[in-house]
Scaffold this active site. Structure first.
Site, mmCIF file in Angstrom:
data_model
loop_
_atom_site.group_PDB
_atom_site.id
_atom_site.type_symbol
_atom_site.label_atom_id
_atom_site.label_comp_id
_atom_site.label_asym_id
_atom_site.label_seq_id
_atom_site.Cartn_x
_atom_site.Cartn_y
_atom_site.Cartn_z
ATOM 1 N N ASP A 1 0.748 -1.392 -0.078
ATOM 2 C CA ASP A 1 -0.070 -0.017 0.012
ATOM 3 C C ASP A 1 0.946 1.373 -0.029
ATOM 4 O OD1 ASP A 1 -3.133 0.348 1.195
ATOM 5 O OD2 ASP A 1 -1.781 2.169 0.884
ATOM 6 N N TYR B 1 -13.638 6.611 -13.609
ATOM 7 C CA TYR B 1 -13.358 5.424 -12.698
ATOM 8 C C TYR B 1 -14.063 4.221 -13.159
ATOM 9 C CZ TYR B 1 -14.161 2.865 -8.135
ATOM 10 O OH TYR B 1 -14.410 1.949 -7.454
ATOM 11 N N LYS C 1 -12.080 0.639 -14.082
ATOM 12 C CA LYS C 1 -12.326 -0.534 -13.374
ATOM 13 C C LYS C 1 -12.904 -1.628 -14.358
ATOM 14 C CE LYS C 1 -11.516 0.121 -8.974
ATOM 15 N NZ LYS C 1 -10.707 -0.745 -8.154
ATOM 16 N N ASN D 1 -22.211 -0.584 -2.490
ATOM 17 C CA ASN D 1 -21.884 0.613 -1.498
ATOM 18 C C ASN D 1 -21.257 -0.069 -0.549
ATOM 19 O OD1 ASN D 1 -23.188 2.114 -3.843
ATOM 20 N ND2 ASN D 1 -22.749 3.786 -2.202
ATOM 21 N N ARG E 1 -29.230 3.530 -2.921
ATOM 22 C CA ARG E 1 -28.085 2.545 -2.992
ATOM 23 C C ARG E 1 -28.147 1.174 -2.531
ATOM 24 N NH1 ARG E 1 -27.386 5.951 -6.080
ATOM 25 N NH2 ARG E 1 -25.487 7.417 -6.262
ATOM 26 N N ASP F 1 4.070 1.460 -4.485
ATOM 27 C CA ASP F 1 2.970 1.861 -5.201
ATOM 28 C C ASP F 1 2.735 0.802 -6.406
ATOM 29 O OD1 ASP F 1 1.866 2.802 -7.719
ATOM 30 O OD2 ASP F 1 2.180 4.822 -6.929
HETATM 31 N N1 LIG Z 1 -15.944 1.602 -0.722
HETATM 32 C C1 LIG Z 1 -16.933 1.236 -1.766
HETATM 33 O O1 LIG Z 1 -18.109 1.429 -1.477
HETATM 34 C C2 LIG Z 1 -16.416 0.401 -2.791
HETATM 35 C C3 LIG Z 1 -17.294 0.071 -3.902
HETATM 36 C C4 LIG Z 1 -16.881 -0.546 -5.128
HETATM 37 C C5 LIG Z 1 -15.570 -0.771 -5.068
HETATM 38 N N2 LIG Z 1 -14.779 -0.503 -4.177
HETATM 39 C C6 LIG Z 1 -13.276 -0.843 -4.422
HETATM 40 O O2 LIG Z 1 -12.758 -1.502 -3.227
HETATM 41 C C7 LIG Z 1 -11.162 -1.298 -3.207
HETATM 42 C C8 LIG Z 1 -10.733 -0.901 -1.770
HETATM 43 O O3 LIG Z 1 -11.750 0.540 -1.687
HETATM 44 P P1 LIG Z 1 -11.659 1.293 -0.189
HETATM 45 O O4 LIG Z 1 -13.285 1.526 -0.229
HETATM 46 O O5 LIG Z 1 -11.293 0.242 0.874
HETATM 47 O O6 LIG Z 1 -10.894 2.500 -0.380
HETATM 48 P P2 LIG Z 1 -9.593 3.129 0.095
HETATM 49 O O7 LIG Z 1 -9.217 4.394 -0.209
HETATM 50 O O8 LIG Z 1 -10.012 3.150 1.852
HETATM 51 O O9 LIG Z 1 -8.464 1.868 -0.102
HETATM 52 C C9 LIG Z 1 -7.848 1.741 -1.133
HETATM 53 C C10 LIG Z 1 -6.287 1.505 -0.635
HETATM 54 O O10 LIG Z 1 -5.254 1.639 -1.923
HETATM 55 C C11 LIG Z 1 -4.004 2.336 -1.497
HETATM 56 N N3 LIG Z 1 -3.692 2.737 -2.717
HETATM 57 C C12 LIG Z 1 -4.160 3.723 -3.670
HETATM 58 N N4 LIG Z 1 -3.202 3.706 -4.705
HETATM 59 C C13 LIG Z 1 -2.337 3.176 -4.408
HETATM 60 C C14 LIG Z 1 -1.210 2.555 -5.271
HETATM 61 N N5 LIG Z 1 -1.072 3.278 -6.448
HETATM 62 N N6 LIG Z 1 -0.409 1.749 -4.894
HETATM 63 C C15 LIG Z 1 -0.634 1.306 -3.832
HETATM 64 N N7 LIG Z 1 -1.689 1.267 -2.918
HETATM 65 C C16 LIG Z 1 -2.530 2.310 -3.300
HETATM 66 C C17 LIG Z 1 -4.472 3.271 -0.584
HETATM 67 O O11 LIG Z 1 -3.582 4.068 0.264
HETATM 68 C C18 LIG Z 1 -5.756 2.728 0.338
HETATM 69 O O12 LIG Z 1 -5.087 2.152 1.515
HETATM 70 C C19 LIG Z 1 -11.028 -0.557 -4.200
HETATM 71 O O13 LIG Z 1 -10.466 -1.100 -5.476
HETATM 72 C C20 LIG Z 1 -12.259 0.491 -4.778
HETATM 73 O O14 LIG Z 1 -12.363 0.842 -6.011
HETATM 74 C C21 LIG Z 1 -14.842 0.137 -3.013
#
Ligand SMILES: NC(=O)c1ccc[n+]([C@@H]2O[C@H](COP(=O)([O-])OP(=O)(O)OC[C@H]3O[C@@H](n4cnc5c(N)ncnc54)[C@H](O)[C@@H]3O)[C@@H](O)[C@H]2O)c1
Length: 310
Positions: free
Chosen positions: A31, A143, A147, A171, A214, A51
């Site tokens: 992360d 976005y 995806k 969500n 949602r 990254d």
């Molecule tokens: N929260 C939701 O409702 C939701 C819905 C649909 C999909 N998602 C997907 O679920 C996953 C997790 O989302 P979340 O809600 O926990 O978000 P979040 O922002 O809490 O977690 C994302 C994590 O990825 C890390 N990150 C971002 N870019 C990075 C990079 N280039 N290299 C390494 N680490 C990186 C961030 O530091 C963070 O810890 C994501 O892929 C998101 O698109 C989330």
């Protein structure tokens, strides 16, 4: 199993990492802490700050860890940022996924689980229906486009990577969700109700109509879906992680107010440009019944309250 969890310092990834540690797996969190927090990483996991786009770092990590599986949760997760900076969104969400897939292939990784989105892929879901896998995909934001593109790369890598799974989340809400973003209305409302601060409901068609609809899924159910995917218990290559139940923003607020009493003030704002009116997904039949909203909200409220008392 030896599992690399990308995004394991974030909201969802940290819960997945925690569950994997608790079930005896060796967990390596990758992360960059762009939105994640070091303290979210569970004690049992090895933390690597970096990254997912950094090919040299990813190569070293895969060589050292020799993972059996990758759970790819890291992403640029903001729809607004994706509209403002589509290039960065594509870099992280498409490019980063491709870097991981290539490393997974080179190192003979058996399983790859990808966190995708249901909410940003189908567009508007008409009243009385739930989006089904196989519905036409109509992403409206960079976005959602990114995806969906990453999903195609994951599918194309299947074969060289024997088991892949694409999880389209609805969500997601629960403990550790960041209340300071533009999304995550459960976390935002919970924080504001705890503070006695006003809450804003953005209208669906107009101010005062109760807001958008949602499908709110508890993070524990998302963890279970990831564990099921890792264990090869999902029959389909692409599944929804959802409840199938649509909740209007005003009803969500009412459910939270049962824990806190009425909000000090409710501001009824006009619709936000770009917000979908209604998004509800048909849940995957291979997964256990989802956590009822009231139960998930109770757990979430308890966690936010406990944070205040620390
Ligand atoms: N929260 C939701 O409702 C939701 C819905 C649909 C999909 N998602 C997907 O679920 C996953 C997790 O989302 P979340 O809600 O926990 O978000 P979040 O922002 O809490 O977690 C994302 C994590 O990825 C890390 N990150 C971002 N870019 C990075 C990079 N280039 N290299 C390494 N680490 C990186 C961030 O530091 C963070 O810890 C994501 O892929 C998101 O698109 C989330």
């Amino acid at each position: 199993m030896r599992v690399i969890v990308t995004g394991g310092a974030g909201f969802i990834g940290s819960h997945v990492a925690e569950a994997l540690c608790a079930t005896g797996h060796h967990v390596y969190v990758l992360d960059d802490l762009s939105t994640g927090r070091r303290e979210n990483v569970p004690d049992g996991a090895v933390f690597v700050e970096g990254d997912v786009r950094d090919e040299a770092l990813v190569e070293d990590l895969f060589r050292d860890v020799r993972p059996d599986a990758v759970v790819h949760q890291a992403a640029q997760t903001s729809v607004t940022v994706s509209v403002r900076e589509p290039r960065r969104d594509a870099d992280v969400n498409i490019g980063g996924t491709v870097v991981l897939l290539e490393a997974a292939r080179r190192h003979g990784v058996a399983r790859f689980v990808f966190a995708s989105t249901g909410g940003a892929i189908y567009g508007e879901v008409p009243e009385g229906t739930r989006a089904e896998i196989g519905w036409p995909e109509r992403p409206e934001s960079p976005y959602g486009i990114g995806k969906l593109a990453a999903e195609h790369y994951v599918r194309a890598a299947t074969g060289p990577i024997p088991h892949t799974a694409i999880l389209r989340y609805a969500n997601v809400y629960g403990p550790r969700q960041d209340p300071h973003g533009e999304a995550g209305v459960v976390a935002i409302f919970t924080e504001r109700l705890l503070d006695g601060a006003p809450v804003t409901i953005y209208g669906m068609a107009e101010a005062g109509d109760g807001g958008c609809v949602r499908d709110y899924v508890f993070v524990g159910d998302v963890v279970d879906a990831n564990l099921a995917a890792l264990a090869g218990r999902l029959a389909a290559p692409v599944v929804h992680v959802a409840t199938g139940v649509g909740t209007r923003t005003s009803d969500l607020l009412a459910a939270l107010e049962r824990h806190f009493g009425p909000a000090s003030q409710v501001v009824h704002a006009p619709p936000r440009p770009g917000d979908l009116g209604r998004s509800v997904l048909a849940p995957c039949p291979d997964l256990a019944a989802p956590t009822p909203l009231d139960e998930g909200l109770a757990a979430t409220v308890a966690w936010f309250r406990a944070q205040r008392e620390r």
